[in-house]
Design a protein around this motif. Structure first.
Motif, short mmCIF file in Angstrom:
data_model
loop_
_atom_site.label_atom_id
_atom_site.label_comp_id
_atom_site.label_asym_id
_atom_site.label_seq_id
_atom_site.Cartn_x
_atom_site.Cartn_y
_atom_site.Cartn_z
N LEU A 141 10.24 -2.19 -9.00
CA LEU A 141 10.14 -2.04 -7.55
C LEU A 141 10.50 -0.62 -7.11
O LEU A 141 9.78 0.00 -6.31
N MET A 142 11.59 -0.09 -7.64
CA MET A 142 12.05 1.24 -7.23
C MET A 142 11.11 2.34 -7.70
O MET A 142 10.89 3.33 -7.00
N ILE A 143 10.54 2.17 -8.88
CA ILE A 143 9.60 3.17 -9.40
C ILE A 143 8.33 3.18 -8.55
O ILE A 143 7.80 4.23 -8.21
N VAL A 167 5.77 -5.46 0.11
CA VAL A 167 7.17 -5.71 0.44
C VAL A 167 7.48 -4.92 1.69
O VAL A 167 6.98 -3.81 1.89
N ILE A 168 8.31 -5.49 2.55
CA ILE A 168 8.69 -4.82 3.79
C ILE A 168 10.11 -4.28 3.64
O ILE A 168 11.04 -5.00 3.27
N VAL A 169 10.26 -2.98 3.90
CA VAL A 169 11.58 -2.38 4.02
C VAL A 169 11.88 -2.41 5.52
O VAL A 169 11.38 -1.59 6.28
N LEU A 182 2.73 -3.39 -3.66
CA LEU A 182 3.25 -3.75 -4.98
C LEU A 182 2.08 -4.04 -5.91
O LEU A 182 1.19 -4.82 -5.56
N GLY A 183 2.10 -3.45 -7.10
CA GLY A 183 1.06 -3.70 -8.08
C GLY A 183 1.29 -5.02 -8.81
O GLY A 183 2.35 -5.64 -8.70
N ALA A 263 4.14 7.91 3.70
CA ALA A 263 4.16 6.60 4.35
C ALA A 263 4.89 5.56 3.50
O ALA A 263 5.73 4.80 3.99
N VAL A 264 4.58 5.53 2.20
CA VAL A 264 5.16 4.53 1.31
C VAL A 264 6.64 4.79 1.06
O VAL A 264 7.46 3.86 1.00
N PHE A 265 7.01 6.06 0.94
CA PHE A 265 8.39 6.40 0.63
C PHE A 265 9.26 6.57 1.87
O PHE A 265 10.47 6.78 1.77
#
Length: 297
Positions: A141-143, A167-169, A182-183, A263-265
């Motif tokens: 997940l973190m990678i 996944v929602i942060v 998420l792949g 956007a993702v990070f």
């Protein structure tokens, strides 16, 4: 202002920060800075006056002690924010730290993990027990999403949409939320963890990541678990934040756009890309140059 008055107002500021819905880590960072300042005042017999000469002397002593520039900067920021709040609340006539420049940060290069190291790190989680499945899911997940440690430990089960691959942060840095993709391999790892999670004594709690001794997973538990996996993988000087640097470098290295990465990070400033991917920027430039083949005349 006496030290006793300073510490009383410090407690009031902490209440104010929590009322503003600042994260627990932000509140801790700010209050730790004030505690370090109080300790310095006691050691140097200095009145805790929030003036430029006093604060500059405090920061200079920190640097002389050998603390990292980022730490000194954080300590000074705590005092600047506290001073601004005191002025707003009428506890000070004016904010004498307004416009005070922070210490210059060193341009440190954080090494990114190679693909082989990532494979070894995931291999270190091989197994079918709860902890192995949990740690593999977190690492993947973190990678892939670049999620910060604080964002990971605050995730809830309902934040994950595995069929949709997202996944929602809900509350990232600065209170900003975002949705990250998420792949398939990460979704599979999370699904394997969730199936084992159903048997945990805290399975009914909303917290996604559960720890041992019947507790949810906190920062220290996350840190210890990932460092232990890194040791098994033979990766020295590991810190969980390395995964965020690595994820950013992999995104760009595989041709991902800078806008998509931001956007993702969860970044709002373009300069963060340079800061996080400096370690592999030269390698990517060499690969790009070879592809351009500018010497072919």
């Amino acid at each position: 202002m006496t030290l006793e008055e300073f510490q009383t107002l410090q407690d009031s500021w902490a209440l104010h920060l929590r009322a503003e819905r600042k994260s627990a880590q932000t509140v801790k960072t700010y209050t730790d800075g004030l505690k370090r300042f109080v300790l310095w005042c006691r050691q140097t017999s200095t009145e805790p006056d929030l003036t430029r000469p006093v604060v500059n002397a405090f920061v200079a002593d920190l640097i002389d002690e050998g603390v990292e520039a980022a730490t000194a900067r954080s300590r000074q920021l705590s005092l600047r924010r506290f001073s601004a709040w005191l002025a707003e609340e009428g506890e000070l006539d004016n904010d004498q730290l307004l416009g005070l420049k922070p210490p210059k940060l060193d341009s440190k290069i954080v090494p990114e993990l190679s693909d082989d190291q990532l494979k070894e790190l995931i291999k270190a989680c091989a197994g079918k027990d709860f902890w192995e499945r949990r740690d593999e899911a977190i690492i993947r997940l973190m990678i892939e999403t670049g999620a910060r440690a604080g964002e990971v430990i605050n995730m809830e089960v309902d934040d994950f949409d595995l069929p949709g691959g997202t996944v929602i942060v809900r509350r990232g840095k600065g209170g900003k939320g975002r949705r990250s993709p998420l792949g398939p391999q990460t979704c599979r790892a999370v699904d394997r963890y969730l199936r084992l999670r159903r048997a945990h004594r805290l399975a009914s709690t909303p917290n996604m990541w559960l720890g041992d001794r019947g507790k949810t997973l906190g920062y220290s538990g996350l840190y210890d678990s990932l460092v232990r996996r890194a040791e098994l993988a033979g990766i020295p000087d590991f810190h969980p934040h390395v995964l965020r640097h690595t994820g950013a470098g992999r995104w760009l290295g595989k041709g991902g756009s800078e806008g998509g990465l931001m956007a993702v990070f969860g970044w709002s400033r373009r300069d963060m890309i340079d800061r996080y991917t400096r370690a592999t920027a030269e390698r990517r430039a060499v690969d790009e140059a070879r592809g351009l083949n500018l010497g072919d005349l």
